[in-house]
Design an enzyme around this catalytic site. Structure first.
Site, short mmCIF file in Angstrom:
data_model
loop_
_atom_site.label_atom_id
_atom_site.label_comp_id
_atom_site.label_asym_id
_atom_site.label_seq_id
_atom_site.Cartn_x
_atom_site.Cartn_y
_atom_site.Cartn_z
N LEU A 42 0.85 -1.19 0.00
CA LEU A 42 0.00 0.00 0.00
C LEU A 42 0.88 1.24 0.00
O LEU A 42 1.76 1.38 0.87
CB LEU A 42 -0.90 0.01 1.24
CG LEU A 42 -1.78 1.26 1.43
CD1 LEU A 42 -2.82 1.37 0.32
CD2 LEU A 42 -2.46 1.24 2.79
N ILE A 43 0.68 2.12 -0.99
CA ILE A 43 1.49 3.34 -1.12
C ILE A 43 0.58 4.55 -0.97
O ILE A 43 -0.32 4.76 -1.80
CB ILE A 43 2.19 3.41 -2.49
CG1 ILE A 43 3.00 2.15 -2.77
CG2 ILE A 43 3.09 4.65 -2.57
CD1 ILE A 43 3.52 2.06 -4.20
N SER A 87 1.22 10.29 -8.31
CA SER A 87 2.20 11.09 -9.06
C SER A 87 3.56 11.00 -8.38
O SER A 87 3.70 10.46 -7.28
CB SER A 87 1.76 12.55 -9.15
OG SER A 87 1.71 13.13 -7.85
N GLY A 88 4.57 11.55 -9.05
CA GLY A 88 5.90 11.70 -8.46
C GLY A 88 6.53 10.41 -7.99
O GLY A 88 6.44 9.37 -8.65
N ILE A 89 7.15 10.47 -6.82
CA ILE A 89 7.88 9.32 -6.28
C ILE A 89 6.93 8.15 -6.02
O ILE A 89 7.26 7.00 -6.32
CB ILE A 89 8.62 9.73 -4.98
CG1 ILE A 89 9.83 10.62 -5.34
CG2 ILE A 89 9.08 8.52 -4.19
CD1 ILE A 89 10.53 11.23 -4.14
N TYR A 110 9.16 22.66 6.72
CA TYR A 110 9.26 21.38 6.01
C TYR A 110 10.32 20.50 6.67
O TYR A 110 10.07 19.32 6.97
CB TYR A 110 9.59 21.62 4.54
CG TYR A 110 9.71 20.35 3.73
CD1 TYR A 110 8.57 19.64 3.35
CD2 TYR A 110 10.95 19.85 3.36
CE1 TYR A 110 8.67 18.46 2.62
CE2 TYR A 110 11.06 18.68 2.62
CZ TYR A 110 9.92 17.99 2.26
OH TYR A 110 10.03 16.83 1.54
#
Length: 268
Positions: free
Chosen positions: A6-7, A12-14, A142
């Site tokens: 599960l991601i 999108s992206g990585i 961040y």
């Protein structure tokens, strides 16, 4: 039986690069998106999940278990960028960044642990950031949100080892993704005392992302870690300079390192 993965943030992206790479190697991959109905090009199924909504986390995990009867690997990839002078960054935006980059992954982990404990096994990988190893000018919030995740996972890993559950942090440097387009930018205010330095630093940060590495690098690393029997706690993926900056942070006197960072961003 293929491993079930599960991601979060898999549209999108990585996250997308990791999902495609693992799908091609016969993993059963489920990605997530806040609006999966808008994504028509994914090569693996996308479930609706907002890391800021505990109900949606529980629903997505239940759906994976219902379809696959297990969850072997969770990749906490969903995150947001945020830039700006901390003095001028609204408190609401600071909270949003921590909700997504810190509270969100922790809530996903808390939701999946009962299933992994029941299985007696599981692997949770957390995409953090090389920026989380240092305070960077105009990217402090961040950096702080990713640093908080790194440290919390160190503690959580020790708490859950007894259940056969592994946790790993992967800190990427700059990669060519759309993170810059989606992050919150404090505006460069005309009458701000930070106008010149922040404006120049923002330009530099965007150039670093535009000229960043191929997300396939991250996908290959994630695959390698999943296939490693006893993975390390921390991995870094990025240019030699980005990885070396962490080493320098450890060995240089604080003020020497600070001067080096200031020079890097053209602030001194």
């Amino acid at each position: 039986m293929p491993k079930v993965v599960l991601i979060t943030g898999g549209s999108s992206g990585i996250g997308k690069a990791i999902g495609e790479y693992l799908s091609e190697r016969d993993y059963q991959v489920f990605g997530t998106s806040r609006n999966p109905q808008k994504i028509t090009t994914s090569s693996f199924p996308l479930l609706k999940l907002d890391v800021n909504d505990i109900n949606s986390i529980d629903t997505a995990i239940s759906e994976v278990i219902s379809k696959a009867q297990k969850i072997d690997v969770v990749i906490n990839n969903a995150g947001v960028g945020i830039t700006g002078p901390i003095e001028e960054t609204p408190e609401s935006e600071i909270k949003k960044a921590f909700d997504t980059n810190f509270h969100g992954p922790i809530n996903v982990i808390k939701a999946v642990l009962p299933q992994m404990r029941k299985q007696g096994a599981g692997h949770i990988l957390n995409i953090t950031s090389i920026a989380g190893y240092m305070g960077l000018p105009y990217r402090g919030i961040y950096s702080a949100s990713k640093a908080a995740l790194e440290i919390t996972i160190e503690a959580m890993r020790m708490e859950t080892l007894q259940f056969g559950i592994k946790m790993t942090n992967i800190a990427p440097g700059d990669f060519a993704t759309n993170i810059a387009a989606g992050r919150y930018h404090s505006p460069v205010l005309e009458n701000s005392p930070y106008k010149k330095d922040y404006g120049n630093t923002l330009k530099t940060m965007n150039e670093h992302v535009d000229n960043g590495g191929d997300p396939q690098q991250m996908a290959r690393m994630v695959h390698r870690i999943i296939e490693t029997e006893n993975p390390r706690i921390h991995y870094k993926v990025g240019s030699p300079l980005q990885k070396f900056s962490i080493v320098l942070k450890r060995i240089l006197p604080d003020k020497v390192y600070e001067r080096m960072v200031l020079r890097h961003y053209g602030l001194k």
